[in-house]
Design an enzyme around this catalytic site. Structure first.
Site: not given
Ligand code: SER
Length: 317
Positions: A143, A147
């Protein structure tokens, strides 16, 4: 004039409340909610709703043309804990959805994008206290990698193609309307549900795990504020640090105990402990405060009041 808004991932934790807030601000028919699945009836009935897979460029493009969309809020994502279980799925969803929206703006089919980043862009080598806007970033989760990569692409599309993309690095977001799904900060919501239901909670992080957090109303305000600010005030086109408060599970338990004295917490850390340990404990968000006037309102006890007042009817004693 084209002036409608499309929200991708409108049925999620943030998307639901963002849809409601934008519909209130701009009018129900101006805000098209969409998600890969159906959401709460109120959200689907309060204005236009479309089923869209955010990884499907043509599906988004069709809706953009059909509704004359000018702004897209891309809230669809796979969060930290789930993406550790499905790394390629998380990467594909988080990156392809972003490229779809960036490319629509590059092709001048939309004018403005909101895309959320996260404290997960930081990693174990990042300074943990008052983490600066610009610092070492070596994220250790899928994740976080998605990002951080996304932030680079946002800046690239802005510099190279003039795309008006705006982003903030959300901390953990606490809310009562819609449950979160698959994040490492989710404990700070679950704890209120369990406190009201069972007067006890088993926490998947240890008691000393301090993380940056924020109440949903503050997060929604930040999102609408950054999107409403004049373009020249948005000097950062990767993503802004954004902070409100920081606390650990012991501190949130103490705040709950002021209202539910019998509440007890115990600890059974799982794989999410390592994720939390890799993230900052507090964030320096001076640039957001200076550039576009960010200010938060809710401290921990105010959040506890809101959570307990709004959830207690769900769990009658
Ligand atoms: N709340 C998110 C998570 O825990 C961080 O952005 O994954």
């Amino acid at each position: 004039m084209k002036s409608r808004i499309l929200i991708l991932g409108a049925c999620g934790q943030i998307g639901t409340e963002l849809t409601n807030a934008l519909r209130e601000k701009y009018g129900n028919h101006k805000v098209i909610a969409s998600d890969i699945r159906e959401g709460e009836p109120e959200l689907m009935q309060s204005g236009p709703f479309e089923i869209i897979d955010a990884t499907n460029y043509e599906a988004i493009e069709n809706i953009v043309i059909r509704y004359e969309i000018s702004e897209v809020y891309l809230m669809a994502a796979m969060l930290s804990a789930t993406a550790e279980k499905f790394p390629m799925k998380g990467w594909n969803l988080n990156m392809n959805s972003l490229f779809n929206v960036l490319n629509l703006a590059k092709e001048k089919k939309i004018e403005k994008i909101f895309w959320p980043s996260s404290i997960a862009v930081f990693g174990p080598t990042t300074p943990k206290q008052d983490t600066p806007q610009r610092t070492v970033m070596e994220p250790s989760t899928v994740y976080g990698i998605s990002k951080q990569t996304g932030e680079r692409w946002c800046e690239y599309y802005n510099k190279r193609y003039g795309v008006d993309v705006r982003s903030i690095r959300y901390p953990g977001i606490i809310s009562w309307q819609t449950l979160p799904g698959g994040g490492t900060t989710d404990y700070a919501i679950d704890i209120y549900h369990k406190a009201l239901k069972h007067k006890k909670y088993i926490c998947f992080l240890n008691g000393e795990t301090t993380l940056p957090m924020m109440y949903m109303a503050d997060a929604i305000k930040a999102t609408i504020d950054i999107m409403s600010a004049p373009a020249e005030q948005i000097k950062n086109r990767s993503s802004y640090n954004l902070a409100a408060i920081s606390f650990n599970p012991e501190e949130i338990a103490a705040s709950i105990r002021k209202q539910i004295p019998k509440f007890t917490i115990s600890y059974a850390p799982d794989f999410r402990q390592a994720i939390a340990d890799s993230w900052p404990q507090s964030i320096d968000d001076m640039d957001a405060r200076t550039d576009w006037g960010w200010q938060h309102s809710y401290d921990l006890d105010a959040i506890t009041d809101e959570m307990i007042n709004n959830l207690k009817s769900k769990y009658p004693r």
